[in-house]
Design an enzyme around this catalytic site. Structure first.
Site, mmCIF file in Angstrom:
data_model
loop_
_atom_site.group_PDB
_atom_site.id
_atom_site.type_symbol
_atom_site.label_atom_id
_atom_site.label_comp_id
_atom_site.label_asym_id
_atom_site.label_seq_id
_atom_site.Cartn_x
_atom_site.Cartn_y
_atom_site.Cartn_z
ATOM 1 N N ASP A 175 0.869 -1.182 0.000
ATOM 2 C CA ASP A 175 0.000 0.000 0.000
ATOM 3 C C ASP A 175 0.900 1.225 0.000
ATOM 4 O OD1 ASP A 175 -2.265 1.687 0.284
ATOM 5 O OD2 ASP A 175 -2.006 1.731 2.450
ATOM 6 N N SER A 176 0.309 2.371 -0.273
ATOM 7 C CA SER A 176 1.058 3.623 -0.193
ATOM 8 C C SER A 176 1.530 3.872 1.243
ATOM 9 C CB SER A 176 0.162 4.771 -0.634
ATOM 10 O OG SER A 176 -1.027 4.779 0.130
ATOM 11 N N TYR A 226 -0.414 8.751 -1.908
ATOM 12 C CA TYR A 226 -0.462 8.640 -3.359
ATOM 13 C C TYR A 226 -1.714 9.317 -3.922
ATOM 14 C CZ TYR A 226 2.936 4.682 -3.321
ATOM 15 O OH TYR A 226 4.023 3.865 -3.185
ATOM 16 N N GLY A 227 -2.708 9.494 -3.052
ATOM 17 C CA GLY A 227 -4.063 9.845 -3.487
ATOM 18 C C GLY A 227 -4.191 11.166 -4.211
ATOM 19 N N CYS A 266 -4.250 -1.052 -2.190
ATOM 20 C CA CYS A 266 -4.379 0.404 -2.299
ATOM 21 C C CYS A 266 -5.315 0.690 -3.466
ATOM 22 C CB CYS A 266 -3.005 1.023 -2.546
ATOM 23 S SG CYS A 266 -3.057 2.802 -2.818
ATOM 24 N N ASN A 267 -6.373 1.420 -3.186
ATOM 25 C CA ASN A 267 -7.344 1.728 -4.241
ATOM 26 C C ASN A 267 -6.735 2.615 -5.317
ATOM 27 O OD1 ASN A 267 -10.357 0.931 -3.243
ATOM 28 N ND2 ASN A 267 -8.979 1.288 -1.535
ATOM 29 N N THR A 268 -5.906 3.577 -4.890
ATOM 30 C CA THR A 268 -5.320 4.525 -5.834
ATOM 31 C C THR A 268 -4.426 3.787 -6.831
ATOM 32 O OG1 THR A 268 -5.389 6.176 -4.080
ATOM 33 C CG2 THR A 268 -3.999 6.664 -5.979
ATOM 34 N N GLU A 322 -5.061 9.067 10.048
ATOM 35 C CA GLU A 322 -3.657 9.027 10.491
ATOM 36 C C GLU A 322 -3.518 9.731 11.846
ATOM 37 O OE1 GLU A 322 -0.701 8.175 8.442
ATOM 38 O OE2 GLU A 322 -1.988 7.207 6.959
ATOM 39 N N CYS A 358 -11.124 3.385 -0.199
ATOM 40 C CA CYS A 358 -9.762 3.750 0.216
ATOM 41 C C CYS A 358 -9.472 2.906 1.446
ATOM 42 C CB CYS A 358 -9.698 5.240 0.552
ATOM 43 S SG CYS A 358 -8.142 5.711 1.332
ATOM 44 N N THR A 359 -8.254 2.394 1.524
ATOM 45 C CA THR A 359 -7.950 1.442 2.597
ATOM 46 C C THR A 359 -7.972 2.071 3.986
ATOM 47 O OG1 THR A 359 -5.621 1.813 2.045
ATOM 48 C CG2 THR A 359 -6.652 -0.179 1.173
ATOM 49 N N HIS A 360 -7.960 3.393 4.070
ATOM 50 C CA HIS A 360 -8.066 4.042 5.380
ATOM 51 C C HIS A 360 -9.512 4.095 5.898
ATOM 52 C CE1 HIS A 360 -4.014 5.443 4.687
ATOM 53 N NE2 HIS A 360 -3.995 6.117 5.818
HETATM 54 N N1 DGL Z 1 -4.125 3.696 0.498
HETATM 55 C C1 DGL Z 1 -4.667 4.698 -0.365
HETATM 56 C C2 DGL Z 1 -5.903 4.167 -1.092
HETATM 57 O O1 DGL Z 1 -6.448 3.122 -0.766
HETATM 58 C C3 DGL Z 1 -5.006 5.964 0.380
HETATM 59 C C4 DGL Z 1 -3.837 6.726 0.955
HETATM 60 C C5 DGL Z 1 -3.061 7.558 -0.054
HETATM 61 O O2 DGL Z 1 -3.561 8.602 -0.503
HETATM 62 O O3 DGL Z 1 -1.971 7.142 -0.373
HETATM 63 O O4 DGL Z 1 -6.328 4.796 -2.032
#
Ligand code: DGL
Length: 281
Positions: free
Chosen positions: A13-14, A45-46, A76-78, A155, A187-189
């Site tokens: 993941d990012s 990364y988003g 990571c969705n992004t 976070e 988004c994984t968060h």
């Molecule tokens: N983990 C990223 C996602 O699932 C979100 C965090 C980021 O912006 O890197 O899109």
């Protein structure tokens, strides 16, 4: 490579949000070894350009492939939205993203209403969920909402904070008077904000909605993929887990424990180790 990590599942993941996916994998596949990589030096990364996301995703994937993993899960969705296609090229190792499993799970849960997708700017701009949903159901109404403040709120640990509720009200307000019955936490968060998102969605829509976290759907797809490929480790003992981050581990340790909270071996402490994904050192 440590013998207990041979043929592990590689997850990246990012940052640390992908630990929600890693936790679902650990619950569904307790016998599998897992190597997790959180690119904490380059997160988020988003809000980056697609080209940058693709470049970062490549180095992360190559690092995991060098560890000899048998499957790469892009938690990571992004990255799944922008880079999935190219990552498996030139490798026999399968690569699984979170978007398609999430889209499938949402349509399975929905009673036919519209689907809302909450995600980062980059995920929403890519229309990846829209395309995945429309591939399965071309007539379905889809609303996409970028929620860039959710990641820093998670976070910060403001999971149940009045400010988070205010932010969620702002983001979800456009869903009022829609037929949304299912929301994808794209988004994984966001699974950590499930409580707030659920409450605000009820408030805005005036009825309960389904919240879909793609983590469990991805874990189920990973299990099916390993079965099809004959790569499943027989259930003998719990698999070993190793967690790498690209920035100093000390700054991430507390947040990491929050994301990993639901995993099978949570009594074993989650220890983050530093790695440079380019040199492997
Ligand atoms: N983990 C990223 C996602 O699932 C979100 C965090 C980021 O912006 O890197 O899109």
């Amino acid at each position: 490579m440590r013998p207990d990590l041979e043929g592990a599942i590689g997850v990246f993941d990012s940052g640390l949000g992908g630990l929600t996916v890693a936790a679902a994998l650990a619950n569904a596949l307790p016998q599998e070894a897992m190597i997790y990589l959180g690119d904490t030096a380059r997160v988020p990364y988003g809000n980056r350009s697609p080209a940058t996301v693709v470049r970062y995703a490549r180095t992360n994937t190559d690092f995991l492939l060098r560890q000899g993993v048998k499957l790469v899960v892009v938690a990571c969705n992004t990255v799944s939205a922008h880079a999935l296609g190219g990552l498996a090229e030139g490798s026999t190792t399968p690569v699984l993203g979170v978007i398609r499993p999430g889209a499938r799970a949402a349509l399975a849960r929905s009673a036919g209403g519209a689907i809302a997708v909450l995600g980062t700017q980059a995920t929403v701009r890519s229309d990846a969920y829209l395309h995945a949903l429309h591939e399965l159901d071309p007539e379905r109404t889809v609303h996409q909402v970028a929620c860039p403040l959710f990641v820093p709120l998670v976070e910060e640990g403001w999971l149940d904070h009045p400010v988070t509720t205010l932010v969620a009200r702002e983001y979800l307000a456009p869903l009022k008077d829609t037929s949304v019955d299912t929301i994808i936490l794209g988004c994984t968060h966001y699974p950590l904000l499930r409580g707030v998102i659920d409450a605000v969605a009820r408030e805005v829509l005036g009825r309960p909605v389904n919240l879909v976290d793609s983590a469990e759907a991805v874990a189920a797809e990973a299990a099916a993929l390993l079965d099809r490929a004959g790569l499943r480790t027989p259930l003998a003992a719990a698999g070993a887990h190793r967690f790498y981050v690209t920035d100093a581990p000390s700054t991430s340790q507390r947040v990491a424990a929050r994301f990993w909270g639901g995993a099978v071996d949570r009594e074993a402490p989650l220890v983050l180790e530093h790695v440079d994904v380019v040199t492997g050192s």
